[in-house]
Scaffold this motif. Structure first.
Motif, PDB file in Angstrom:
ATOM      1  N   ASP A   2       0.861  -1.179   0.000  1.00  0.00           N
ATOM      2  CA  ASP A   2       0.000   0.000   0.000  1.00  0.00           C
ATOM      3  C   ASP A   2       0.904   1.238   0.000  1.00  0.00           C
ATOM      4  O   ASP A   2       1.265   1.772   1.047  1.00  0.00           O
ATOM      5  N   TRP A  84       6.298   3.231  -7.326  1.00  0.00           N
ATOM      6  CA  TRP A  84       5.361   2.856  -8.376  1.00  0.00           C
ATOM      7  C   TRP A  84       6.070   2.595  -9.705  1.00  0.00           C
ATOM      8  O   TRP A  84       5.641   1.744 -10.488  1.00  0.00           O
ATOM      9  N   CYS A 208      -1.120  12.187  -4.592  1.00  0.00           N
ATOM     10  CA  CYS A 208      -0.906  10.743  -4.463  1.00  0.00           C
ATOM     11  C   CYS A 208      -2.218   9.992  -4.276  1.00  0.00           C
ATOM     12  O   CYS A 208      -2.364   8.858  -4.763  1.00  0.00           O
ATOM     13  N   GLU A 209      -3.183  10.592  -3.592  1.00  0.00           N
ATOM     14  CA  GLU A 209      -4.507   9.972  -3.475  1.00  0.00           C
ATOM     15  C   GLU A 209      -5.151   9.824  -4.855  1.00  0.00           C
ATOM     16  O   GLU A 209      -5.779   8.803  -5.152  1.00  0.00           O
ATOM     17  N   TRP A 210      -5.002  10.858  -5.673  1.00  0.00           N
ATOM     18  CA  TRP A 210      -5.578  10.822  -7.023  1.00  0.00           C
ATOM     19  C   TRP A 210      -4.879   9.785  -7.902  1.00  0.00           C
ATOM     20  O   TRP A 210      -5.510   9.092  -8.693  1.00  0.00           O
ATOM     21  N   GLU A 212      -3.300   6.997  -6.910  1.00  0.00           N
ATOM     22  CA  GLU A 212      -3.208   5.631  -6.393  1.00  0.00           C
ATOM     23  C   GLU A 212      -4.053   4.630  -7.183  1.00  0.00           C
ATOM     24  O   GLU A 212      -3.549   3.590  -7.634  1.00  0.00           O
ATOM     25  N   ASP A 213      -5.320   4.914  -7.359  1.00  0.00           N
ATOM     26  CA  ASP A 213      -6.173   3.972  -8.108  1.00  0.00           C
ATOM     27  C   ASP A 213      -5.706   3.826  -9.549  1.00  0.00           C
ATOM     28  O   ASP A 213      -5.748   2.733 -10.132  1.00  0.00           O
ATOM     29  N   LYS A 214      -5.256   4.916 -10.127  1.00  0.00           N
ATOM     30  CA  LYS A 214      -4.779   4.888 -11.511  1.00  0.00           C
ATOM     31  C   LYS A 214      -3.523   4.029 -11.637  1.00  0.00           C
ATOM     32  O   LYS A 214      -3.326   3.334 -12.644  1.00  0.00           O
ATOM     33  N   HIS A 216      -2.804   1.460  -9.662  1.00  0.00           N
ATOM     34  CA  HIS A 216      -3.259   0.073  -9.538  1.00  0.00           C
ATOM     35  C   HIS A 216      -3.874  -0.413 -10.851  1.00  0.00           C
ATOM     36  O   HIS A 216      -3.653  -1.557 -11.259  1.00  0.00           O
ATOM     37  N   ASP A 217      -4.648   0.446 -11.507  1.00  0.00           N
ATOM     38  CA  ASP A 217      -5.237   0.082 -12.797  1.00  0.00           C
ATOM     39  C   ASP A 217      -4.148  -0.194 -13.830  1.00  0.00           C
ATOM     40  O   ASP A 217      -4.240  -1.156 -14.607  1.00  0.00           O
ATOM     41  N   LYS A 219      -1.095  -1.144 -13.218  1.00  0.00           N
ATOM     42  CA  LYS A 219      -0.400  -2.378 -12.855  1.00  0.00           C
ATOM     43  C   LYS A 219      -1.211  -3.604 -13.274  1.00  0.00           C
ATOM     44  O   LYS A 219      -0.663  -4.573 -13.818  1.00  0.00           O
ATOM     45  N   TYR A 220      -2.516  -3.552 -13.066  1.00  0.00           N
ATOM     46  CA  TYR A 220      -3.378  -4.670 -13.459  1.00  0.00           C
ATOM     47  C   TYR A 220      -3.382  -4.834 -14.977  1.00  0.00           C
ATOM     48  O   TYR A 220      -3.297  -5.951 -15.491  1.00  0.00           O
TER      49      TYR A 220
END
Length: 227
Positions: A2, A84, A208-210, A212-214, A216-217, A219-220
């Motif tokens: 995380d 990242w 960084c909050e903005w 983070e999900d991007k 992860h996307d 990386k997936y």
């Protein structure tokens, strides 16, 4: 991992460190200005303010404390990006060498993540100009030019990009408010007040909050392509 959690652990400690480290210097200044023990003004006719050297020392140490925390914040942001970068299997520094050279850490990673992680920076809610200046101010603090003073000034090339620096003291800011803007070559101080430091921390966290999900996307998506 995380990554955002560990970034925020660092920013939490930076906030805590500043509050505790700045407190004794603020208290010295307050006591001197209030004439409290052990800074009760003695009788004097020389016209010089009492305890001037003690006031100057405390003020300079406040400046050092703010710049130290800003350096910690800049390093935390760089670690976030680098972590990242490894997680996504990128080589941003090599692939976007020119962008890092011309735009620094923030400019380099913006170019890399826009290209390799499909990040649309026009949608970023954070103030990227403040974040860029965090890194620029850190660079000035870590590479001072004179041994004769603890004061740090903004570089001329940085003033060309940011004529009115975010990290600027109140006395110099008055020049802008009075429409008597200082010339490009006036040596404005790098000043990191409590309010400016906290604002900078908030903007880094928002960025960084903005992201983070991007991240992860991305990386997936990269893992899916490999599979």
């Amino acid at each position: 991992m995380d990554v955002l959690f560990f970034l925020k652990e660092r920013t939490r400690l930076i906030r805590q460190y500043y509050v505790n480290a700045a407190s004794p210097f603020n208290e010295i200044i307050r006591k001197i200005e209030a004439g409290e023990e052990p800074f009760v003004p003695p009788y004097s006719e020389d016209g010089e303010p009492p305890f001037l050297s003690e006031w100057i020392d405390a003020d300079e140490l406040l400046e050092v404390t703010g710049r130290c925390c800003l350096s910690m914040l800049s390093a935390s942001l760089q670690l976030y990006f680098r972590t990242w970068e490894r997680n996504l299997g990128l080589s941003c520094g090599k692939t976007f060498k020119a962008e890092f050279r011309d735009g620094g850490i923030v400019g380099g990673y913006r170019a890399c993540l826009a290209s390799c992680a499909d990040i649309d920076w026009s949608q970023c809610p954070a103030d990227l100009e403040i974040i860029e200046q965090v890194v620029l101010a850190r660079n000035r603090d870590q590479h001072p030019e004179s041994i004769t003073s603890a004061r740090v000034t903004h570089a001329e090339k940085d003033r060309q990009r940011f004529p009115r620096p975010f990290f600027m003291n109140e006395r110099e800011a008055v020049l802008f408010e009075e429409d008597d803007e200082p010339t490009l070559f006036m040596l404005l101080s790098v000043h990191v007040s409590s309010d400016k430091l906290m604002t900078a921390i908030e903007q880094v966290e928002r960025l960084c909050e903005w992201l983070e999900d991007k991240m992860h996307d991305a990386k997936y998506a990269a893992r899916t392509r490999r599979d």
